[in-house]
Design a protein around this motif. Structure first.
Motif, PDB file in Angstrom:
ATOM      1  N   TYR A  35       0.840  -1.176   0.000  1.00 39.18           N
ATOM      2  CA  TYR A  35       0.000   0.000   0.000  1.00 39.18           C
ATOM      3  C   TYR A  35       0.885   1.238   0.000  1.00 39.18           C
ATOM      4  CZ  TYR A  35      -3.589  -3.318   1.277  1.00 39.18           C
ATOM      5  OH  TYR A  35      -4.436  -4.377   1.282  1.00 39.18           O
ATOM      6  N   ALA A  36       0.575   2.154  -0.853  1.00 41.30           N
ATOM      7  CA  ALA A  36       1.355   3.388  -0.910  1.00 41.30           C
ATOM      8  C   ALA A  36       0.973   4.274   0.262  1.00 41.30           C
ATOM      9  CB  ALA A  36       1.102   4.102  -2.221  1.00 41.30           C
ATOM     10  N   LEU A  37       1.984   4.831   0.899  1.00 43.66           N
ATOM     11  CA  LEU A  37       1.717   5.759   1.995  1.00 43.66           C
ATOM     12  C   LEU A  37       1.287   7.117   1.463  1.00 43.66           C
ATOM     13  CD1 LEU A  37       4.701   4.911   4.333  1.00 43.66           C
ATOM     14  CD2 LEU A  37       2.336   4.166   4.529  1.00 43.66           C
ATOM     15  N   VAL A  38       1.790   7.447   0.285  1.00 41.92           N
ATOM     16  CA  VAL A  38       1.441   8.701  -0.370  1.00 41.92           C
ATOM     17  C   VAL A  38       0.810   8.337  -1.704  1.00 41.92           C
ATOM     18  CG1 VAL A  38       2.361  10.831  -1.329  1.00 41.92           C
ATOM     19  CG2 VAL A  38       3.376   9.856   0.726  1.00 41.92           C
ATOM     20  N   PRO A  39      -0.316   8.909  -2.050  1.00 41.13           N
ATOM     21  CA  PRO A  39      -0.936   8.557  -3.329  1.00 41.13           C
ATOM     22  C   PRO A  39      -0.017   8.907  -4.497  1.00 41.13           C
ATOM     23  CG  PRO A  39      -2.202  10.272  -2.195  1.00 41.13           C
ATOM     24  CD  PRO A  39      -1.076   9.900  -1.308  1.00 41.13           C
ATOM     25  N   ALA A  40      -0.046   8.040  -5.498  1.00 43.72           N
ATOM     26  CA  ALA A  40       0.777   8.259  -6.679  1.00 43.72           C
ATOM     27  C   ALA A  40       0.290   9.503  -7.413  1.00 43.72           C
ATOM     28  CB  ALA A  40       0.702   7.052  -7.595  1.00 43.72           C
ATOM     29  N   PRO A  41       1.214  10.302  -7.911  1.00 44.28           N
ATOM     30  CA  PRO A  41       0.772  11.507  -8.629  1.00 44.28           C
ATOM     31  C   PRO A  41       0.042  11.143  -9.911  1.00 44.28           C
ATOM     32  CG  PRO A  41       3.136  11.202  -8.858  1.00 44.28           C
ATOM     33  CD  PRO A  41       2.650  10.161  -7.895  1.00 44.28           C
ATOM     34  N   ARG A  42      -1.012  11.846 -10.185  1.00 43.27           N
ATOM     35  CA  ARG A  42      -1.810  11.619 -11.386  1.00 43.27           C
ATOM     36  C   ARG A  42      -1.896  12.913 -12.171  1.00 43.27           C
ATOM     37  NH1 ARG A  42      -1.897   6.515 -12.560  1.00 43.27           N
ATOM     38  NH2 ARG A  42      -2.892   5.188 -11.049  1.00 43.27           N
ATOM     39  N   LEU A  43      -2.006  12.794 -13.483  1.00 38.72           N
ATOM     40  CA  LEU A  43      -2.122  13.955 -14.351  1.00 38.72           C
ATOM     41  C   LEU A  43      -3.529  14.024 -14.921  1.00 38.72           C
ATOM     42  CD1 LEU A  43       1.230  13.607 -16.311  1.00 38.72           C
ATOM     43  CD2 LEU A  43       0.746  15.115 -14.390  1.00 38.72           C
ATOM     44  N   ALA A  64      -9.435   5.544 -25.861  1.00 37.01           N
ATOM     45  CA  ALA A  64     -10.469   4.636 -26.376  1.00 37.01           C
ATOM     46  C   ALA A  64      -9.853   3.507 -27.198  1.00 37.01           C
ATOM     47  CB  ALA A  64     -11.479   5.415 -27.216  1.00 37.01           C
ATOM     48  N   LEU A  65      -8.767   3.801 -27.913  1.00 37.26           N
ATOM     49  CA  LEU A  65      -8.085   2.774 -28.711  1.00 37.26           C
ATOM     50  C   LEU A  65      -7.181   1.881 -27.874  1.00 37.26           C
ATOM     51  CD1 LEU A  65      -7.128   4.904 -31.844  1.00 37.26           C
ATOM     52  CD2 LEU A  65      -8.797   3.041 -31.746  1.00 37.26           C
ATOM     53  N   GLY A  66      -6.950   2.253 -26.618  1.00 40.69           N
ATOM     54  CA  GLY A  66      -6.094   1.455 -25.747  1.00 40.69           C
ATOM     55  C   GLY A  66      -4.613   1.727 -25.927  1.00 40.69           C
ATOM     56  N   LEU A  67      -4.262   2.840 -26.549  1.00 37.17           N
ATOM     57  CA  LEU A  67      -2.855   3.154 -26.773  1.00 37.17           C
ATOM     58  C   LEU A  67      -2.193   3.743 -25.532  1.00 37.17           C
ATOM     59  CD1 LEU A  67      -3.059   4.661 -30.366  1.00 37.17           C
ATOM     60  CD2 LEU A  67      -2.454   2.338 -29.679  1.00 37.17           C
ATOM     61  N   VAL A  68      -2.970   4.369 -24.678  1.00 41.48           N
ATOM     62  CA  VAL A  68      -2.464   4.924 -23.425  1.00 41.48           C
ATOM     63  C   VAL A  68      -3.459   4.570 -22.325  1.00 41.48           C
ATOM     64  CG1 VAL A  68      -3.529   7.189 -23.770  1.00 41.48           C
ATOM     65  CG2 VAL A  68      -1.518   6.999 -22.326  1.00 41.48           C
ATOM     66  N   ASP A  69      -2.932   4.224 -21.161  1.00 42.05           N
ATOM     67  CA  ASP A  69      -3.780   3.826 -20.042  1.00 42.05           C
ATOM     68  C   ASP A  69      -4.252   5.048 -19.264  1.00 42.05           C
ATOM     69  OD1 ASP A  69      -3.475   1.121 -20.602  1.00 42.05           O
ATOM     70  OD2 ASP A  69      -1.646   0.987 -19.402  1.00 42.05           O
ATOM     71  N   ALA A  70      -5.509   5.006 -18.865  1.00 45.13           N
ATOM     72  CA  ALA A  70      -6.084   6.073 -18.049  1.00 45.13           C
ATOM     73  C   ALA A  70      -7.116   5.455 -17.112  1.00 45.13           C
ATOM     74  CB  ALA A  70      -6.747   7.126 -18.927  1.00 45.13           C
ATOM     75  N   GLU A  71      -7.353   6.132 -16.026  1.00 47.54           N
ATOM     76  CA  GLU A  71      -8.376   5.731 -15.064  1.00 47.54           C
ATOM     77  C   GLU A  71      -9.333   6.894 -14.880  1.00 47.54           C
ATOM     78  OE1 GLU A  71      -6.287   4.726 -11.532  1.00 47.54           O
ATOM     79  OE2 GLU A  71      -5.298   2.995 -12.429  1.00 47.54           O
ATOM     80  N   ARG A  72     -10.411   6.621 -14.194  1.00 50.21           N
ATOM     81  CA  ARG A  72     -11.375   7.677 -13.874  1.00 50.21           C
ATOM     82  C   ARG A  72     -11.268   7.984 -12.391  1.00 50.21           C
ATOM     83  NH1 ARG A  72     -14.088   9.777 -18.211  1.00 50.21           N
ATOM     84  NH2 ARG A  72     -14.261   8.259 -19.868  1.00 50.21           N
ATOM     85  N   ASP A  73     -11.281   9.272 -12.064  1.00 43.78           N
ATOM     86  CA  ASP A  73     -11.258   9.660 -10.658  1.00 43.78           C
ATOM     87  C   ASP A  73     -12.674   9.629 -10.097  1.00 43.78           C
ATOM     88  OD1 ASP A  73     -12.395  11.892 -11.793  1.00 43.78           O
ATOM     89  OD2 ASP A  73     -10.868  13.300 -11.116  1.00 43.78           O
ATOM     90  N   ALA A  74     -12.843  10.074  -8.881  1.00 42.80           N
ATOM     91  CA  ALA A  74     -14.152  10.039  -8.211  1.00 42.80           C
ATOM     92  C   ALA A  74     -15.184  10.883  -8.948  1.00 42.80           C
ATOM     93  CB  ALA A  74     -14.018  10.517  -6.770  1.00 42.80           C
ATOM     94  N   ALA A  75     -14.740  11.948  -9.614  1.00 44.29           N
ATOM     95  CA  ALA A  75     -15.663  12.811 -10.354  1.00 44.29           C
ATOM     96  C   ALA A  75     -15.927  12.306 -11.770  1.00 44.29           C
ATOM     97  CB  ALA A  75     -15.102  14.229 -10.412  1.00 44.29           C
ATOM     98  N   GLY A  76     -15.247  11.237 -12.185  1.00 44.75           N
ATOM     99  CA  GLY A  76     -15.456  10.682 -13.512  1.00 44.75           C
ATOM    100  C   GLY A  76     -14.526  11.242 -14.575  1.00 44.75           C
ATOM    101  N   HIS A  77     -13.556  12.062 -14.192  1.00 37.79           N
ATOM    102  CA  HIS A  77     -12.609  12.642 -15.136  1.00 37.79           C
ATOM    103  C   HIS A  77     -11.455  11.676 -15.377  1.00 37.79           C
ATOM    104  CE1 HIS A  77     -14.679  16.460 -14.838  1.00 37.79           C
ATOM    105  NE2 HIS A  77     -14.605  16.375 -13.514  1.00 37.79           N
ATOM    106  N   LEU A  78     -10.885  11.727 -16.569  1.00 41.62           N
ATOM    107  CA  LEU A  78      -9.732  10.894 -16.882  1.00 41.62           C
ATOM    108  C   LEU A  78      -8.504  11.385 -16.127  1.00 41.62           C
ATOM    109  CD1 LEU A  78     -10.070  10.440 -20.748  1.00 41.62           C
ATOM    110  CD2 LEU A  78     -10.405   8.701 -18.996  1.00 41.62           C
TER     111      LEU A  78
END
Length: 135
Positions: A35-43, A64-78
């Motif tokens: 478990y990370a003690l500090v959250p990983a920086p996200r852009l 959408a093409l899967g060329l770069v990985d992204a996640e959604r935050d709590a607000a739904g933003h990439l």
């Protein structure tokens, strides 16, 4: 001599010579997740687009093409890993240098990642592959 306060002897620790050693550290490291003690920086999407010099819609298309990985935050933003601009630069180099379409770029990226893993495994073993036979 024992420098610990009275009543704390052996609580969660075992002495090995003069060095105190965590008694359960070895057992829990093997069974517990990390478990990370500090959250990983996200852009954000706009930060990645600005750093890579691409339009945000093109970055969304790459996601959408899967060329770069992204996640959604709590607000739904990439949100992206800090390495996303480098991945996008690699995609752009493959697109312009080899004139590949985006579907084939995904395949090339997967193959390049696989080659890197295999080369790292060979370096880790310290051996090289067998030379080809003379005949």
């Amino acid at each position: 001599m024992n420098d610990r306060p009275a009543g704390t002897a052996g609580v969660g620790r075992a002495d090995v010579g003069d060095r105190p050693v965590q008694a359960r550290a070895h057992a829990t490291a093997a069974t517990a997740g990390r478990y990370a003690l500090v959250p990983a920086p996200r852009l954000s999407l706009h930060a990645v687009a600005r750093r890579s010099g691409l339009h945000p819609d093109l970055v969304r298309r790459f996601v959408a093409l899967g060329l770069v990985d992204a996640e959604r935050d709590a607000a739904g933003h990439l949100v992206f890993a800090p390495t996303a601009p480098a991945v996008l630069a690699r995609v752009q180099r493959l697109r312009s240098g080899l004139c590949l379409n985006y579907a084939s770029i995904g395949l090339v990226l997967d193959l390049l990642d696989r080659i890197s893993l295999l080369e790292a495994a060979l370096r880790g073993r310290g051996t090289r592959s067998e030379p080809p036979p003379w005949t």
